[in-house]
Write an enzyme that holds these catalytic residues in place. Structure first.
Site, PDB file in Angstrom:
ATOM      1  N   TRP A  23      32.079 121.428 -54.132  1.00  0.00           N
ATOM      2  CA  TRP A  23      29.570 120.871 -54.234  1.00  0.00           C
ATOM      3  C   TRP A  23      29.815 122.046 -53.814  1.00  0.00           C
ATOM      4  CZ3 TRP A  23      26.208 117.295 -52.687  1.00  0.00           C
ATOM      5  CH2 TRP A  23      24.857 117.952 -53.612  1.00  0.00           C
ATOM      6  N   ASP A  47      38.874 118.430 -55.638  1.00  0.00           N
ATOM      7  CA  ASP A  47      38.029 118.158 -56.763  1.00  0.00           C
ATOM      8  C   ASP A  47      36.393 119.849 -56.716  1.00  0.00           C
ATOM      9  OD1 ASP A  47      36.036 115.789 -57.415  1.00  0.00           O
ATOM     10  OD2 ASP A  47      34.983 116.981 -56.934  1.00  0.00           O
ATOM     11  N   TYR A  52      29.490 123.271 -60.516  1.00  0.00           N
ATOM     12  CA  TYR A  52      30.062 124.052 -59.140  1.00  0.00           C
ATOM     13  C   TYR A  52      30.248 126.091 -59.712  1.00  0.00           C
ATOM     14  CZ  TYR A  52      31.000 119.370 -58.010  1.00  0.00           C
ATOM     15  OH  TYR A  52      30.976 118.514 -57.813  1.00  0.00           O
ATOM     16  N   LYS A  77      35.647 118.552 -63.858  1.00  0.00           N
ATOM     17  CA  LYS A  77      34.427 117.486 -64.428  1.00  0.00           C
ATOM     18  C   LYS A  77      32.944 117.948 -65.930  1.00  0.00           C
ATOM     19  CE  LYS A  77      33.382 115.721 -60.235  1.00  0.00           C
ATOM     20  NZ  LYS A  77      33.977 117.172 -59.342  1.00  0.00           N
ATOM     21  N   HIS A 110      30.698 114.341 -65.788  1.00  0.00           N
ATOM     22  CA  HIS A 110      29.821 114.394 -64.802  1.00  0.00           C
ATOM     23  C   HIS A 110      29.120 113.645 -65.049  1.00  0.00           C
ATOM     24  CE1 HIS A 110      29.102 117.901 -61.852  1.00  0.00           C
ATOM     25  NE2 HIS A 110      28.725 116.480 -60.713  1.00  0.00           N
ATOM     26  N   SER A 200      30.152 113.489 -51.588  1.00  0.00           N
ATOM     27  CA  SER A 200      28.820 113.461 -50.311  1.00  0.00           C
ATOM     28  C   SER A 200      29.104 111.324 -49.973  1.00  0.00           C
ATOM     29  CB  SER A 200      27.456 113.127 -51.258  1.00  0.00           C
ATOM     30  OG  SER A 200      26.718 113.641 -51.907  1.00  0.00           O
ATOM     31  N   GLY A 203      26.648 110.901 -46.296  1.00  0.00           N
ATOM     32  CA  GLY A 203      25.149 110.874 -47.258  1.00  0.00           C
ATOM     33  C   GLY A 203      25.151 112.629 -46.997  1.00  0.00           C
ATOM     34  N   SER A 243      33.748 121.262 -46.502  1.00  0.00           N
ATOM     35  CA  SER A 243      33.732 122.131 -45.385  1.00  0.00           C
ATOM     36  C   SER A 243      33.429 122.804 -46.262  1.00  0.00           C
ATOM     37  CB  SER A 243      33.803 121.821 -44.616  1.00  0.00           C
ATOM     38  OG  SER A 243      33.602 122.343 -43.457  1.00  0.00           O
ATOM     39  N   ILE A 249      36.971 121.111 -42.093  1.00  0.00           N
ATOM     40  CA  ILE A 249      38.204 121.117 -43.317  1.00  0.00           C
ATOM     41  C   ILE A 249      39.378 119.965 -42.215  1.00  0.00           C
ATOM     42  CG2 ILE A 249      39.770 121.963 -44.720  1.00  0.00           C
ATOM     43  CD1 ILE A 249      37.763 123.939 -44.862  1.00  0.00           C
TER      44      ILE A 249
END
Length: 286
Positions: A23, A47, A52, A77, A110, A200, A203, A243, A249
């Site tokens: 993302w 993913d 995206y 998605k 999604h 996330s 967060g 990342s 990563i």
């Protein structure tokens, strides 16, 4: 637990316990390099999503890696503009072509109630999801996807889908981290053999500067992101750290040589609400 370990989905498919999120990784060199570095570091679960806009770069990195397709687990998605039977079938075909793949390992709806569907009436999402899911069940039967699931679905969305589904969702990908554990949803998912994936897990960066997490990082000789990713694993979630920096990563995989004590898990659990919460899908404006 180790990087090579897997969770077993309801249909028996094995899914690596940690995935690499893409993302906000821009199409082109940014996404390509990130996925290339992730695969070099040892990730085997990638993913992405149609929205995206980076499926082409993700697919190119997968192809150039030289890793056998059956050693990889690829998720994409269906976006909010394809919530019907016909549109969902076309969306998957487009994603497969863009990725350059014959199949994906996991295909997700999604969001359960896009803004365009909300405009059709308060319960229009039920029929839209039922039609979309029927197309996904067919894709599963045809071998175009190895597993199907949802993302950002709350309990009432799952219960509505259950009225017409022939195959239950195998995954629910949600905003899950110490700031929003979504305990009731997670309990529901576990009771229905739905694996919780945590997007996330840091967060969206809002948890990485908290002193409580920094103290734990110092205690364990780990980074703050490693502590938060480990929290997800301890909860039985499948975290999807993201990342675009090679060092991060690699570091985000260094989470399998320690465990958090129950007391330290409680410290993280107490961060509920400090870094924001999930977007309510029934009022989302997209």
């Amino acid at each position: 637990m180790a990087l090579t370990e897997t969770y077993t989905l309801a249909n028996g498919v094995q899914i690596p316990v940690i995935g690499f999120g893409t993302w906000q990784s821009a199409d082109g060199d940014v996404a390509y390099d990130a996925v290339k570095w992730a695969l070099e570091a040892g990730y085997r679960h990638i993913d992405t999503a149609a929205i995206y806009g980076n499926e082409a770069s993700v697919g190119r990195a997968i192809k150039d890696s030289g890793i056998a397709r059956d050693e990889l687990f690829v998720t994409t998605k269906l976006w909010n503009d394809a919530h019907s039977y016909t549109a969902a079938k076309a969306a998957l075909a487009t994603s497969l072509e863009t990725l350059g793949l014959d199949y994906v390992d996991l295909y997700l709806i999604h969001w359960p109630n896009p803004a365009a569907v909300q405009e059709q009436g308060p319960q229009a999402w039920e029929q839209a999801n039922a039609e979309t899911w029927r197309a996904m069940e067919e894709a599963y039967a045809d071998g175009k996807v190895r597993a199907i699931g949802v993302s950002n679905f709350q309990i009432h969305h799952l219960e509505a889908l259950a009225k017409t589904q022939k195959i239950a969702p195998m995954v629910n990908q949600s905003f899950l981290n110490p700031s929003d554990e979504q305990a009731e949803l997670v309990a529901y998912d576990k009771a229905h053999n739905i694996l919780d994936e945590a997007y996330s897990p840091l967060g969206t960066g809002k948890l990485v500067h908290l002193p409580q997490v920094a103290d734990l990082a110092a205690k364990y000789g780990k980074s703050v992101p490693q502590i938060l990713i480990r929290w997800s694993l301890e909860k039985g979630f499948l975290p999807l750290p993201k990342s675009t920096h090679q060092a991060y990563i690699q570091a985000n995989l260094d989470v399998f040589d320690f465990s958090l004590t129950p007391e330290d898990m409680s410290t993280l659990d107490a961060l509920q609400g400090v870094g924001g919460a999930h977007t309510e899908p029934d009022t989302a404006d997209f």
